[in-house]
Design an enzyme around this catalytic site. Sequence first.
Site, mmCIF file in Angstrom:
data_model
loop_
_atom_site.group_PDB
_atom_site.id
_atom_site.type_symbol
_atom_site.label_atom_id
_atom_site.label_comp_id
_atom_site.label_asym_id
_atom_site.label_seq_id
_atom_site.Cartn_x
_atom_site.Cartn_y
_atom_site.Cartn_z
ATOM 1 N N THR A 1 30.950 35.742 36.759
ATOM 2 C CA THR A 1 31.938 36.001 35.978
ATOM 3 C C THR A 1 31.615 36.176 34.714
ATOM 4 O O THR A 1 32.175 36.927 33.771
ATOM 5 C CB THR A 1 33.161 34.843 36.335
ATOM 6 O OG1 THR A 1 33.425 34.920 37.861
ATOM 7 C CG2 THR A 1 34.369 35.301 35.420
ATOM 8 N N GLN B 1 36.070 39.494 40.319
ATOM 9 C CA GLN B 1 36.212 39.066 38.646
ATOM 10 C C GLN B 1 35.547 40.021 37.793
ATOM 11 O O GLN B 1 34.285 40.243 38.173
ATOM 12 C CB GLN B 1 35.493 37.739 38.610
ATOM 13 C CG GLN B 1 36.285 36.466 39.366
ATOM 14 C CD GLN B 1 35.790 36.447 40.980
ATOM 15 O OE1 GLN B 1 35.383 37.410 41.530
ATOM 16 N NE2 GLN B 1 35.865 35.130 41.328
ATOM 17 N N GLN C 1 41.311 41.754 37.707
ATOM 18 C CA GLN C 1 40.915 40.413 37.925
ATOM 19 C C GLN C 1 40.257 39.759 36.848
ATOM 20 O O GLN C 1 39.182 40.231 36.560
ATOM 21 C CB GLN C 1 40.500 40.063 39.312
ATOM 22 C CG GLN C 1 40.381 38.577 39.446
ATOM 23 C CD GLN C 1 39.885 38.364 40.956
ATOM 24 O OE1 GLN C 1 39.903 39.121 41.669
ATOM 25 N NE2 GLN C 1 39.564 36.989 41.151
ATOM 26 N N ASP C 2 40.682 38.726 36.188
ATOM 27 C CA ASP C 2 39.929 37.751 35.057
ATOM 28 C C ASP C 2 39.724 38.996 33.890
ATOM 29 O O ASP C 2 38.683 38.849 33.341
ATOM 30 C CB ASP C 2 38.487 37.534 35.607
ATOM 31 C CG ASP C 2 38.749 36.369 36.714
ATOM 32 O OD1 ASP C 2 40.046 35.987 37.136
ATOM 33 O OD2 ASP C 2 37.778 35.627 37.183
ATOM 34 N N ASP D 1 44.836 36.256 37.714
ATOM 35 C CA ASP D 1 44.374 35.461 36.756
ATOM 36 C C ASP D 1 43.777 36.037 35.432
ATOM 37 O O ASP D 1 42.821 35.715 35.018
ATOM 38 C CB ASP D 1 43.389 34.574 37.437
ATOM 39 C CG ASP D 1 43.760 33.642 38.592
ATOM 40 O OD1 ASP D 1 44.913 33.433 39.039
ATOM 41 O OD2 ASP D 1 42.687 33.467 39.411
ATOM 42 N N ARG E 1 48.992 29.935 37.621
ATOM 43 C CA ARG E 1 48.447 28.688 38.815
ATOM 44 C C ARG E 1 47.412 27.967 38.069
ATOM 45 O O ARG E 1 46.726 28.286 37.030
ATOM 46 C CB ARG E 1 47.977 29.651 40.096
ATOM 47 C CG ARG E 1 46.891 30.422 39.760
ATOM 48 C CD ARG E 1 46.550 30.845 41.110
ATOM 49 N NE ARG E 1 45.526 32.026 41.077
ATOM 50 C CZ ARG E 1 44.615 32.134 42.199
ATOM 51 N NH1 ARG E 1 44.862 31.705 43.248
ATOM 52 N NH2 ARG E 1 43.602 32.918 42.089
ATOM 53 N N TRP F 1 44.289 26.269 37.782
ATOM 54 C CA TRP F 1 42.946 26.538 38.068
ATOM 55 C C TRP F 1 42.251 25.050 38.319
ATOM 56 O O TRP F 1 41.355 24.936 39.094
ATOM 57 C CB TRP F 1 42.252 27.509 37.159
ATOM 58 C CG TRP F 1 40.577 27.681 37.259
ATOM 59 C CD1 TRP F 1 39.953 27.796 38.517
ATOM 60 C CD2 TRP F 1 39.792 28.068 36.309
ATOM 61 N NE1 TRP F 1 38.751 28.166 38.370
ATOM 62 C CE2 TRP F 1 38.559 28.332 37.007
ATOM 63 C CE3 TRP F 1 39.939 28.534 35.098
ATOM 64 C CZ2 TRP F 1 37.367 28.893 36.446
ATOM 65 C CZ3 TRP F 1 38.730 29.052 34.532
ATOM 66 C CH2 TRP F 1 37.578 29.220 34.990
#
Length: 528
Positions: free
Chosen positions: A292, A322, A344-345, A366, A434, A436
């Site tokens: 990531t 990610q 994502q990310d 996220d 949420r 992490w």
Amino acid sequence: MIGLVVASLIFVSSVPPSWSVETTPLDIDRYCSRMPHPEPCKFYLNHPPPSVPPRNGTEFREMMLRATLELSLEAHRQVVGLRWKCRRCRAKYVWRDCRKLYDIMVLQLNQTLRGLGSRHRCSYLDAQTWLSTALTNIETCRLGFRDLNTADVISPAISVNLSRLISNTLAVNEVLMMMASRRPEDYDRKDFPSWVSNHDRKLLQSNSLASVQANLVVAKDGSGNSRTIQEALNEAAKRTSMSSRFIIYVKSGVYREIIEVAYNNDNIMLIGEGIKNTIISGGRSVNGGYTTYSSATAGIDGLGFIARDITFCNTAGPNGGQAVALRSASDLSVFYRCAFLGYQDTLWVLSQRQFYKASQVFGTVDFIFGNAAVVFQNCQIYARKPENGQPNVITAQGRNDPYQNTGIVIHKSQIRAAPDLAGVVSSVQTYLGRPWMQYSRTVYMETYMSSLVSPTGWLAWDTSNFANTVYYGEYMNTGPGSSTSNRVKWNGYHVITSPTTASSFTVGNFIAGQSWLPATGVPFTSGL
């Protein structure tokens, strides 16, 4: 610059502050017994035993810092020594990430120890920020070997005791900070935070980009000093003094490159010609074999980074896993009228103090995540269409210690569906965030939420139960998705009704913006 930033923050403290006002010296064991992790405290501070016990909390903090730094140097040596084991491609990426993260961790612990010395070149809040970052860097290293399943290679160098010593030091410094804190003045100024100089403010607010006196110009057609942004950044890194602003003007074009602003390349300002015109684009992803961390199109570490009128993009797509468009660990950094595009990310607000103003963020899962102390103000946040069966989650905040002064604040912004989601919004659940990590902290204030936001608002992290340790708050939000009547029933979820409580999460308080943002020239609202 960085020093003497003080703010009144909300803290979650479980350390009795009684030791800080003792009239007689305590021995090491008695100090350590009141720490979150007493055993490593006793062991490392008693080997070798000190010649004299600490006379007060300040001396105890210095001893704790020295022991933490010594252990961090040993952990750093272990990471460096793993190079020979990391010749496989997948392990090589993890090792490179961890080597860099541990380099920065040692530098920041050194900086904290020097800054809190007799000359007081940094504030308690500076120290809390840098210690929080040191702890985050260890966790980020762990994340890399989880991404690529290489724990057997790097995990021996990940010291649990080092994390615990940093946590203890955070706890000590928090108590001392609470005793010394003062309320910053002029919270209600509708200006840039005071860390932003008058010169930077003019650069950010100027309507005429032609008037900008750039140190270097980047142009794909060869009409500038360089054709790539990284070439200009490398040139900037050669300057002998990092104290003054270095301006890189990036002309229109799609720059397909991975850029890095190194830790020692401070006070860089990237100015583009608008988010539709100046675009930095990459396509790395975890599913493509990167961590990531190393998937980021742009990785920013240098102090005081500023970007204006630029798009940062990761093109890996919704099935890339990610895939980071921008990763920032730049302390006292500002992003103004920028866009961040991914799935994502998308945007990794990794660590330190950051401010995003009048910017756009697009993503799915996220897509604003990390463990910085960060405020988004007057931003447009767009949820995109995810892979089939996936929910959208806007934030995943990574606070993993109750003494870290970190969190994500979204203020006076808008939450809407991107065009690809707008037609199917009823078939996709979209959540505000949420947890992490165990002490995740996220607050939405005075923000418009469209109907795409799920009535429950927040989502649990897999099977983890962090409902009692998170801090999730909503204050005076508007729009069809803002109703709190059916929100989660977690003890850590708060419908904030008090302006006093809400003001703790403003630019002025949460990131001490009044002390550094005015110097950047980015307009901001300090209070509610």
